[in-house]
Design a protein around this motif. Structure first.
Motif, PDB file in Angstrom:
ATOM      1  N   ARG A  28       0.856  -1.178   0.000  1.00  0.00           N
ATOM      2  CA  ARG A  28       0.000   0.000   0.000  1.00  0.00           C
ATOM      3  C   ARG A  28       0.898   1.236   0.000  1.00  0.00           C
ATOM      4  N   GLY A  29       0.469   2.276  -0.650  1.00  0.00           N
ATOM      5  CA  GLY A  29       1.234   3.515  -0.623  1.00  0.00           C
ATOM      6  C   GLY A  29       2.458   3.491  -1.512  1.00  0.00           C
ATOM      7  N   LYS A  30       2.630   2.390  -2.264  1.00  0.00           N
ATOM      8  CA  LYS A  30       3.812   2.263  -3.105  1.00  0.00           C
ATOM      9  C   LYS A  30       3.892   3.378  -4.162  1.00  0.00           C
ATOM     10  N   GLU A  31       2.762   3.643  -4.833  1.00  0.00           N
ATOM     11  CA  GLU A  31       2.791   4.639  -5.907  1.00  0.00           C
ATOM     12  C   GLU A  31       3.034   6.050  -5.390  1.00  0.00           C
ATOM     13  N   VAL A  32       2.547   6.312  -4.173  1.00  0.00           N
ATOM     14  CA  VAL A  32       2.769   7.642  -3.587  1.00  0.00           C
ATOM     15  C   VAL A  32       4.263   7.869  -3.392  1.00  0.00           C
ATOM     16  N   ILE A  33       4.938   6.870  -2.821  1.00  0.00           N
ATOM     17  CA  ILE A  33       6.385   6.995  -2.605  1.00  0.00           C
ATOM     18  C   ILE A  33       7.106   7.132  -3.931  1.00  0.00           C
ATOM     19  N   TYR A  34       6.668   6.342  -4.908  1.00  0.00           N
ATOM     20  CA  TYR A  34       7.323   6.393  -6.216  1.00  0.00           C
ATOM     21  C   TYR A  34       7.190   7.787  -6.834  1.00  0.00           C
ATOM     22  N   ASN A  35       5.993   8.359  -6.730  1.00  0.00           N
ATOM     23  CA  ASN A  35       5.804   9.690  -7.301  1.00  0.00           C
ATOM     24  C   ASN A  35       6.630  10.750  -6.584  1.00  0.00           C
ATOM     25  N   ILE A  36       6.803  10.590  -5.284  1.00  0.00           N
ATOM     26  CA  ILE A  36       7.654  11.542  -4.556  1.00  0.00           C
ATOM     27  C   ILE A  36       9.096  11.433  -5.066  1.00  0.00           C
ATOM     28  N   ILE A  37       9.528  10.206  -5.292  1.00  0.00           N
ATOM     29  CA  ILE A  37      10.894  10.025  -5.818  1.00  0.00           C
ATOM     30  C   ILE A  37      11.031  10.673  -7.196  1.00  0.00           C
ATOM     31  N   LEU A  38      10.013  10.479  -8.047  1.00  0.00           N
ATOM     32  CA  LEU A  38      10.062  11.100  -9.377  1.00  0.00           C
ATOM     33  C   LEU A  38      10.094  12.620  -9.279  1.00  0.00           C
ATOM     34  N   LEU A  39       9.316  13.157  -8.360  1.00  0.00           N
ATOM     35  CA  LEU A  39       9.284  14.613  -8.173  1.00  0.00           C
ATOM     36  C   LEU A  39      10.676  15.157  -7.875  1.00  0.00           C
ATOM     37  N   SER A  40      11.457  14.372  -7.124  1.00  0.00           N
ATOM     38  CA  SER A  40      12.770  14.879  -6.732  1.00  0.00           C
ATOM     39  C   SER A  40      13.692  15.045  -7.935  1.00  0.00           C
ATOM     40  N   MET A  41      13.302  14.440  -9.082  1.00  0.00           N
ATOM     41  CA  MET A  41      14.103  14.646 -10.297  1.00  0.00           C
ATOM     42  C   MET A  41      14.023  16.090 -10.777  1.00  0.00           C
ATOM     43  N   MET A  42      12.998  16.805 -10.365  1.00  0.00           N
ATOM     44  CA  MET A  42      12.816  18.168 -10.860  1.00  0.00           C
ATOM     45  C   MET A  42      13.587  19.200 -10.075  1.00  0.00           C
ATOM     46  N   ILE A  43      14.182  18.779  -8.966  1.00  0.00           N
ATOM     47  CA  ILE A  43      14.872  19.761  -8.140  1.00  0.00           C
ATOM     48  C   ILE A  43      16.225  20.093  -8.753  1.00  0.00           C
TER      49      ILE A  43
END
Lengths: 277, 286
Positions: free
Chosen positions: A100-115
């Motif tokens: 559960r919550g796997k996709e949320v964590i994955y999306n947070i990781i992807l977001l960090s690519m934009m920093i």
């Protein structure tokens, strides 16, 4: 109709030749420049000269360059192995396991690519200042400090997860039957099957590490710890610059990335293709 | 079931730990520092919004933001056009296509700093030599005006990254079913029609990926900027990353530099997120 086809071919080859020249020219200029004297390079001389040995000797006298090649090698190799291993663990975990919550964590990781790195630089520098206070061997002005921010990257996690979509999952079931542990499945089945992906990730990561400039510039202070780009930048920014030796330094320090690329390039396109499907 | 959940967490814990330490923690710390007067040494005090107020009057920062925007806009468009053209070229029936892929990818082997150094000679010396030889005045004085500095940076970026974008488009072009193209050929479709109605819609996901990559990389550029133009003439080609580095590390105004970084981060994130959102939406529409 035939004439039309001939015209089309002509334009295609014309375009090809022009593009190829544009892609080759800077490399040609670099190779020609390593044989020219500094004065000729600044005049934009485009023919080979006779100063190769002289430039080569000047480069060897720049002892700091030899040292920096060693530093860059250690940094790039450990960074490549660490980040590929840690990121592929996660990329595999995200694709193969359920939670559960796997996709949320994955999306947070992807977001960090934009920093942008510029946004992290100052706090990271301060963080390493703190680490220096606790353990001087791991903080500012250490090779460890250069590597740590890159031991896993969001891009590689994304890259491995995408590639894992094509991984035949039946292999895992077979492995479970044989009594392999979850880590065993990863090490003994996944890694050997995904060689192509690892090769492509290896090329991209090694090149990035070898050429990285900004973070090493911020964190490294003493010249004996400098990496190759820092030394070349220093060679090219004095009052009297010997361009011949700068060019020859650039030439020789590009060879490692070129070797890695040409050795692994057979897998490269295939690995990249898997990554974006 | 329990067990599966546990192994998931075991696999992703190393990444979560390291990204928390080197990305999430710095983002939070950075936000916090931008409200202090930290200058690299010593104790810091809270000074509230005064850095952000000072930013409003910082012409150099505003100028570098504007320059970065224009640069990102132009290079994203050109990069995608060139990358896609190269991909179409090397997926056609040419004999030399494998060699060409390697050739077009080669600039990626050399770092931005060093490429900037080599291209500096080409723009200044070789262009001038060509200009004198052919009498084309447009080739003289490159990198000495803001406009030539701008285009020089665009040319360098496109030259360096087009091969990478090409690889992404190759991946999508290879995924197009051959039967589709063949049946279009039987129906007598022109190359343009084939591109517009078959290839273009099928590689739409490729646009999303490569637009995202080119957009975020163009915003972040530092090495090329430093070694090609150094921000000159008169800081007119200074991009945001360089402006932040100069503020934070050359003039030791760490906290002020960080407030610029915070604003920069917010802008880049907004752009990238809306780009992904709209591209995804368009993919569905197509």
């Amino acid at each position: 109709m035939k004439q039309n086809l001939a015209m089309k071919k002509f334009f295609m080859y014309f375009f090809l030749i022009i593009t190829s020249i544009m892609f080759f020219f800077p490399f040609y200029f670099l190779v020609v420049s390593i044989t020219n004297a500094s004065v000729d390079i600044t005049r934009g001389r485009l023919l080979p000269g006779t100063h190769f040995m002289e430039n080569f000797r000047t480069m060897l006298e720049t002892t700091i360059l030899t040292r920096s090649v060693w530093n860059s090698t250690i940094i790039s190799i450990s960074q490549t192995f660490l980040s590929i291993f840690i990121s592929s663990l996660a990329g595999y975990g995200f694709e193969v396991h359920k939670s559960r919550g796997k996709e949320v964590i994955y999306n947070i990781i992807l977001l960090s690519m934009m920093i942008p790195f510029a946004a992290l630089m100052v706090p990271l520098f301060r963080l390493f200042g703190t680490i220096s206070g606790l353990a001087p061997g791991l903080g500012i002005d250490t090779l460890f400090g250069v590597i740590l921010p890159y031991v896993s990257t969001a891009f590689l996690v994304f890259f491995f997860r995408q590639n894992t979509k094509m991984f035949p999952k039946e292999l895992l079931e077979a492995g479970r039957m044989d009594g392999l542990s979850e880590l065993g499945l990863f090490l003994k089945i996944y890694i050997p099957t995904m060689k192509t992906t690892y090769a492509a990730a290896g090329i991209v990561t090694f090149m990035g590490a070898w050429n990285n400039y900004l973070w090493p510039l911020v964190i490294l202070q003493s010249p004996r710890n400098y990496t190759v780009p820092l030394v070349i930048s220093a060679m090219g920014s004095g009052y009297t610059i010997d361009y011949g030796s700068v060019m020859i330094a650039i030439f020789f320090t590009t060879i490692p990335t070129a070797i890695i690329f040409f050795v692994l390039q057979k897998h490269f396109v295939a690995g990249m293709v898997g990554s974006i499907k | 079931m329990r067990n599966k959940e546990l192994s998931f967490w075991l696999f992703i814990t190393p990444v979560i730990l390291s990204l928390s330490l080197v990305v999430i923690l710095p983002v939070i710390m950075g936000f916090f520092y931008s409200f202090t007067d930290w200058n690299g040494l010593g104790f810091n005090q809270f000074i509230g919004l005064s850095h952000y107020r000072r930013l409003l009057d910082d012409n150099q920062f505003r100028q570098s933001l504007w320059f970065t925007f224009r640069f990102a806009f132009v290079s994203v468009i050109i990069l995608n056009i060139v990358g896609l053209s190269l991909a179409l070229l090397v997926t056609s029936k040419l004999k030399s296509r494998n060699l060409l892929r390697t050739v077009f990818f080669m600039p990626n082997l050399i770092g931005g700093l060093i490429l900037g150094f080599i291209w500096q000679f080409i723009f200044i010396r070789v262009f001038a030599a060509l200009g004198n030889f052919t009498g084309i005045e447009g080739l003289l004085g490159w990198l000495s005006t803001p406009a030539t500095g701008f285009w020089a940076l665009v040319i360098l970026t496109v030259w360096q990254q087009a091969g990478y974008i090409m690889i992404i488009y190759i991946a999508y072009l290879q995924g197009i079913p051959k039967e589709l193209i063949e049946s279009a050929n039987i129906d007598g479709a022109t190359p343009f029609q084939k591109f517009k109605f078959i290839i273009f819609p099928l590689i739409a996901p490729g646009f999303t990926v490569s637009m995202f990559l080119t957009l975020s990389s163009s915003f972040k550029i530092y090495d090329q900027n430093l070694s090609l133009t150094g921000g000159g003439p008169f800081n007119s080609t200074q991009m945001v990353a360089m402006n932040i580095v100069d503020t934070a590390f050359s003039s030791n105004q760490m906290a002020y530099g960080q407030s610029k970084a915070v604003i920069f981060f917010i802008i880049v994130a907004t752009f990238s997120l809306s780009q992904v959102y709209y591209s995804k939406k368009r993919e569905v529409d197509l």
